[in-house]
Design an enzyme around this catalytic site. Structure first.
Site, PDB file in Angstrom:
ATOM      1  N   ILE A   1       0.703  -1.090   0.026  1.00 22.43           N
ATOM      2  CA  ILE A   1       0.124  -0.072   0.374  1.00 22.43           C
ATOM      3  C   ILE A   1       0.655   0.960   0.107  1.00 22.43           C
ATOM      4  O   ILE A   1       0.817   2.245   0.523  1.00 22.43           O
ATOM      5  CB  ILE A   1      -0.986  -0.214   1.153  1.00 22.43           C
TER       6      ILE A   1
ATOM      7  N   HIS B   1      -4.825  -3.775  -2.433  1.00 21.17           N
ATOM      8  CA  HIS B   1      -4.855  -3.528  -0.424  1.00 21.17           C
ATOM      9  C   HIS B   1      -4.512  -2.125  -0.296  1.00 21.17           C
ATOM     10  O   HIS B   1      -5.329  -1.905   0.377  1.00 21.17           O
ATOM     11  CB  HIS B   1      -4.331  -3.940   0.400  1.00 21.17           C
TER      12      HIS B   1
ATOM     13  N   CYS C   1     -12.921  11.028   2.435  1.00 18.16           N
ATOM     14  CA  CYS C   1     -14.155  11.952   3.514  1.00 18.16           C
ATOM     15  C   CYS C   1     -14.945  10.582   3.467  1.00 18.16           C
ATOM     16  O   CYS C   1     -15.842  10.610   1.574  1.00 18.16           O
ATOM     17  CB  CYS C   1     -14.692  13.338   3.216  1.00 18.16           C
TER      18      CYS C   1
ATOM     19  N   CYS D   1     -13.827  16.226   7.553  1.00 18.74           N
ATOM     20  CA  CYS D   1     -13.351  16.977   7.090  1.00 18.74           C
ATOM     21  C   CYS D   1     -14.223  17.990   7.571  1.00 18.74           C
ATOM     22  O   CYS D   1     -14.920  17.895   7.999  1.00 18.74           O
ATOM     23  CB  CYS D   1     -14.731  16.068   5.373  1.00 18.74           C
TER      24      CYS D   1
HETATM   25 ZN    ZN Z   1     -16.870  15.432   3.252  1.00 15.13          ZN
END
Ligand code: ZN
Length: 243
Positions: A106, A122, A130, A151
């Site tokens: 990753i 992965h 978000c 967010c």
């Molecule tokens: Zn957001």
């Protein structure tokens, strides 16, 4: 290793449809620890919890603070650099020989080395979204928000990394399998093929040359054209050096 290496060079020269399937052993050569090795992360408890518990979807939703403490301490290596294996594969792709990399890692190191066609089974620590409005966040932005990973819209920001209890992305699986099914040569490296679905992916290969590079034995060694119990970077670097 010399005879085998000559054979590998011949195979790479003669093939223009090579696929690479890589596991943690590709990244350990860039000093990123192998989560599942005997001395690895998964053997160590963290605040009394097992890594499998922490890196799970349930835990992420319940305790994102501790999840992100753990995640940024143990799973994200922003200073890591591509090693000889990554560079050799990028070279093979630029020569038109390597058609795809399928990776369980990753860390984005294949892309950093210049590879374009990389299927990340992965996910990647470099993609974060978000959960509510799907706004993208870089890993650096997420790191700066890790104590309050929300967010502007109020949604929780989640890395695009496959956690325990989560499914692999079906489009990534399809594309990976398509590449493997169509390959003439498959290089399997840095994985002991013990963790599913990795092991089953390799069983889709129908091509001519199966090459395995791994420090430990795998159950597919007996079906391989060539097996190297060596460093992935050393083998691939030698093999592509004069190409
Ligand atoms: Zn957001």
């Amino acid at each position: 290793m010399n005879n085998k290496l000559e054979k590998l060079k011949e195979i790479l020269k003669s093939c223009d449809n090579i696929v690479f399937f890589g596991g943690a052993g590709v990244s350990t050569e860039s000093n990123i620890p192998d989560f599942r090795s005997s001395s690895g992360l998964y053997q160590t408890k963290y605040e009394g919890l097992s890594p499998e518990e922490i890196i799970s979807h349930t835990f992420f939703m319940r305790n994102n603070k501790m999840f992100y403490d753990y995640y940024f301490e143990k799973m994200v290596y922003l200073d890591a650099l591509p090693n000889k294996a990554h560079l050799a594969l990028a070279k093979l792709e630029s020569m038109g020989k390597l058609k795809a990399i399928v990776t369980q890692n990753i860390d984005n190191l294949h892309q950093l080395a210049g590879s374009k066609k990389v299927y990340e089974l992965h996910g990647s620590v470099h993609r974060n979204y978000c959960m509510k409005c799907h706004k993208f966040y870089s890993v650096e932005e997420l790191l700066s928000k890790k104590d309050h990973p929300y967010c502007d819209c109020g949604g929780l920001i989640k890395p695009d990394v496959v956690l325990y209890e989560e499914q692999l992305d079906s489009k990534t699986i399809d594309e990976s399998l398509k590449a493997i099914v169509n390959a003439k040569a498959l290089i399997v490296a840095g994985t002991s093929l013990l963790v599913q679905p990795a092991a089953s992916f390799v069983s889709y290969f129908r091509g001519q040359y199966l090459i395995i590079i791994n420090k430990e034995k795998t159950h597919l060694d007996k079906y391989a054209t060539l097996v190297f119990y060596e460093s992935v970077g050393d083998v691939l670097d030698e093999a592509v050096k004069e190409m």
